[in-house]
Design a protein around this motif. Sequence first.
Motif, short mmCIF file in Angstrom:
data_model
loop_
_atom_site.label_atom_id
_atom_site.label_comp_id
_atom_site.label_asym_id
_atom_site.label_seq_id
_atom_site.Cartn_x
_atom_site.Cartn_y
_atom_site.Cartn_z
N THR A 1 52.40 20.20 -69.18
CA THR A 1 52.64 19.36 -68.01
C THR A 1 51.65 19.79 -66.94
OG1 THR A 1 54.24 20.88 -67.06
CG2 THR A 1 55.11 19.17 -68.52
N GLU A 2 51.59 19.04 -65.86
CA GLU A 2 50.63 19.39 -64.82
C GLU A 2 50.97 20.74 -64.18
OE1 GLU A 2 48.20 17.23 -61.23
OE2 GLU A 2 49.94 16.22 -62.09
N ASN B 1 41.43 18.57 -63.49
CA ASN B 1 42.13 18.07 -64.67
C ASN B 1 42.00 16.55 -64.76
OD1 ASN B 1 43.63 18.72 -66.99
ND2 ASN B 1 45.51 18.05 -66.00
N GLN B 2 42.13 15.87 -63.63
CA GLN B 2 41.98 14.41 -63.62
C GLN B 2 40.55 14.01 -63.98
OE1 GLN B 2 44.46 12.15 -63.38
NE2 GLN B 2 42.87 10.69 -63.95
N VAL C 1 40.27 14.15 -67.62
CA VAL C 1 40.92 12.99 -68.21
C VAL C 1 39.99 11.78 -68.11
CG1 VAL C 1 42.84 11.36 -67.96
CG2 VAL C 1 43.26 13.82 -67.85
N ASP D 1 43.32 14.31 -72.92
CA ASP D 1 44.17 13.12 -73.03
C ASP D 1 45.41 13.29 -72.18
OD1 ASP D 1 42.65 11.65 -74.95
OD2 ASP D 1 43.28 13.12 -76.45
N LYS D 2 45.89 12.16 -71.63
CA LYS D 2 47.07 12.17 -70.76
C LYS D 2 48.05 11.14 -71.30
CE LYS D 2 48.34 10.92 -66.04
NZ LYS D 2 47.81 10.47 -64.75
N GLU D 3 49.27 11.56 -71.50
CA GLU D 3 50.32 10.65 -71.95
C GLU D 3 51.50 10.74 -71.01
OE1 GLU D 3 50.36 8.46 -74.50
OE2 GLU D 3 48.30 9.01 -75.00
N LYS D 4 52.06 9.59 -70.66
CA LYS D 4 53.24 9.56 -69.80
C LYS D 4 54.45 9.33 -70.71
CE LYS D 4 55.14 7.44 -65.71
NZ LYS D 4 55.02 8.41 -64.66
N ASN E 1 54.09 13.52 -67.04
CA ASN E 1 52.76 13.36 -67.62
C ASN E 1 52.44 14.59 -68.45
OD1 ASN E 1 52.15 10.87 -66.41
ND2 ASN E 1 51.59 11.90 -64.50
N TYR E 2 51.97 14.38 -69.66
CA TYR E 2 51.60 15.48 -70.55
C TYR E 2 50.10 15.41 -70.82
CZ TYR E 2 56.56 16.12 -71.19
OH TYR E 2 57.89 16.36 -70.96
N PHE E 3 49.46 16.58 -70.79
CA PHE E 3 48.02 16.68 -70.98
C PHE E 3 47.75 17.51 -72.22
CE2 PHE E 3 48.86 16.19 -66.48
CZ PHE E 3 47.99 15.20 -66.11
#
Length: 136
Positions: free
Chosen positions: A28-29, A50-51, A54, A60-63, A68-70
């Motif tokens: 997570t963030e 981090n952004q 992405v 990769d970023k998944e909600k 939000n998971y990275f």
Amino acid sequence: MAGSKRMSAAEKRSAILEIYHRTKQVYTEKEIVILATKAGVNGQTVADINQALVDDALVDKEKIGGSNYFFSFPGKKDFIKQQKYEETLASIEAAKVKINEANSKLADAKRGREEDENGERSKKLAKLAELSKKRK
């Protein structure tokens, strides 16, 4: 902290990316901020860096739900490089085809403009240039 050295943006990016690749985990963030701070990256800049990772498709970023998971795995960087390499090869082949087409068009255009044995073409071109000068 008086003796600590400031990190450049590239060093921060590589430090954060190294965290992802070394552990091969999903974060997570908040978790990535904590780990990056331990690695020497300023906690206030971790979210921006981090952004940026992405945005550059290195992370990769998944909600999922409200979180939000990275994640990023070492093979992704290799896969991106392989795709870029293949695209480059394809563009080189396309350029070679265009060059061959242009050379054939040039050869076609030169046909019929060859110099004959008497040199009449050059005489006619000289006369044309002379007449053009007189006209002006």
